[in-house]
Design an enzyme around this catalytic site. Structure first.
Site, mmCIF file in Angstrom:
data_model
loop_
_atom_site.group_PDB
_atom_site.id
_atom_site.type_symbol
_atom_site.label_atom_id
_atom_site.label_comp_id
_atom_site.label_asym_id
_atom_site.label_seq_id
_atom_site.Cartn_x
_atom_site.Cartn_y
_atom_site.Cartn_z
ATOM 1 N N ASN A 9 0.867 -1.177 0.000
ATOM 2 C CA ASN A 9 0.000 0.000 0.000
ATOM 3 C C ASN A 9 0.904 1.227 0.000
ATOM 4 O OD1 ASN A 9 -1.791 2.052 0.526
ATOM 5 N ND2 ASN A 9 -2.317 1.375 2.606
ATOM 6 N N LYS A 11 0.162 4.273 -0.322
ATOM 7 C CA LYS A 11 -0.468 5.476 0.238
ATOM 8 C C LYS A 11 -0.225 6.667 -0.694
ATOM 9 C CE LYS A 11 -0.213 3.287 4.679
ATOM 10 N NZ LYS A 11 -0.162 3.360 6.124
ATOM 11 N N GLU A 96 -6.917 4.721 7.674
ATOM 12 C CA GLU A 96 -6.697 6.149 7.379
ATOM 13 C C GLU A 96 -7.925 6.747 6.701
ATOM 14 O OE1 GLU A 96 -2.931 5.605 5.400
ATOM 15 O OE2 GLU A 96 -2.075 5.044 7.336
ATOM 16 N N GLU A 166 -5.444 -4.957 10.537
ATOM 17 C CA GLU A 166 -4.439 -3.932 10.806
ATOM 18 C C GLU A 166 -4.765 -3.213 12.104
ATOM 19 O OE1 GLU A 166 -2.350 -2.723 6.915
ATOM 20 O OE2 GLU A 166 -4.074 -1.428 7.151
ATOM 21 N N GLY A 172 2.482 2.319 10.694
ATOM 22 C CA GLY A 172 3.462 3.381 10.526
ATOM 23 C C GLY A 172 4.169 3.787 11.809
HETATM 24 P P1 PGA Z 1 2.779 0.313 7.601
HETATM 25 O O1 PGA Z 1 1.331 0.513 6.950
HETATM 26 O O2 PGA Z 1 3.352 -0.976 7.040
HETATM 27 O O3 PGA Z 1 3.572 1.521 7.180
HETATM 28 O O4 PGA Z 1 2.601 0.238 9.076
HETATM 29 C C1 PGA Z 1 0.474 -0.584 6.758
HETATM 30 C C2 PGA Z 1 -0.845 -0.095 6.176
HETATM 31 O O5 PGA Z 1 -1.325 0.977 6.567
HETATM 32 O O6 PGA Z 1 -1.449 -0.772 5.323
#
Ligand code: PGA
Length: 247
Positions: A9, A11, A96, A166, A172
């Site tokens: 992902n 983003k 998000e 998640e 993050g």
């Molecule tokens: P991350 O994000 O690996 O940066 O923690 C995962 C996600 O939001 O799908």
């Protein structure tokens, strides 16, 4: 039995040129992957990414979509538009989007159904916030999010859905759920699916997401119920993502 699926992902990162460069680097590194591999660039990069991915073993996903067919929905993108670009997967209900863009369990459900009706594989995200975990209601939250997202999804379609567990506090932040904790919550999610669809639940792939990286992927993927990962930060560098994919 369930083929692992590892999805990146991206983003809100990468321009079309950068997306093509990253995919160019990634392709040879994951060519022999035993997992299903997917990248989810931003909308603006999808056309370029589709071109760069042609003939590879990497699938193309989007990060969101609207549930209406077409019409006066300024700024939105339909499932048909994604399909026409060569998109095969779509992330739905990422935390998000739930947090910053008012995505609700009801809109998530509409999007899951629309994706399935259009022939896109929904990657449905569920997970608890830190205060929900601290309150001891992780199981209640993920059960509710899962069941509401699958409202009116047919038994024939449910096995096509990929669920990403998640924990919001792990996204993050560099904090991961312990592999035992992640596996337990994923079992809880599978049990919720079983309550609705019986043995079909065994076919549903459930990923872990939240600071998954080359260092912790082996331990997470060794767990009984973790069928892959949804990778944010570590999907932005070809070397890191390929290490996760080739866990
Ligand atoms: P991350 O994000 O690996 O940066 O923690 C995962 C996600 O939001 O799908």
């Amino acid at each position: 039995m369930r083929k692992p699926i590892i999805a990146g992902n991206w983003k809100m990162n990468k321009t079309p040129d950068e997306a093509m460069a990253l995919i160019g680097e990634l392709k040879p590194l994951v060519a022999d992957a035993k997992a299903e591999v997917v990248v989810c660039p931003p909308y603006a990069c999808l056309a370029a990414a589709a071109q760069a991915l042609a003939g590879s073993n990497i699938g193309l996903g989007a990060q969101n979509m609207d549930y209406h067919d077409s019409g006066a929905y300024t700024g939105e993108v339909s499932a048909d538009m994604l399909k026409a670009l060569g998109v095969e997967y779509v992330i739905i209900g990422h935390s998000e989007r739930r947090q910053y863009y008012a995505e609700t369990d009801a809109t998530v459900n509409l999007k899951v159904k629309k994706a399935l009706a259009t022939g896109l594989v929904p990657i449905l995200c569920v997970g608890e916030m830190l205060e929900e975990r601290e309150q001891g209601i992780t199981a209640e939250i993920v059960r509710m999010q899962t069941k509401l997202a699958l409202l009116d999804v047919s038994a024939a379609d449910v096995a096509k859905v990929v669920i990403a567990y998640e924990p919001v506090w792990a996204i993050g932040t560099g904090k991961t759920a312990t592999s035992d904790d992640a596996n337990d919550t994923i079992k809880t999610i599978r049990q919720a699916v079983r309550e609705l669809y019986g043995d079909k639940a065994e076919e549903v792939r459930i990923q872990y997401g939240g600071s998954m990286n080359p260092k912790n992927v082996g331990e997470l993927m060794a767990m009984s119920d973790i069928d892959g990962g949804l990778i944010g930060g570590a999907s932005l560098k070809a070397e890191d993502f390929s290490k996760v994919v080739n866990y």
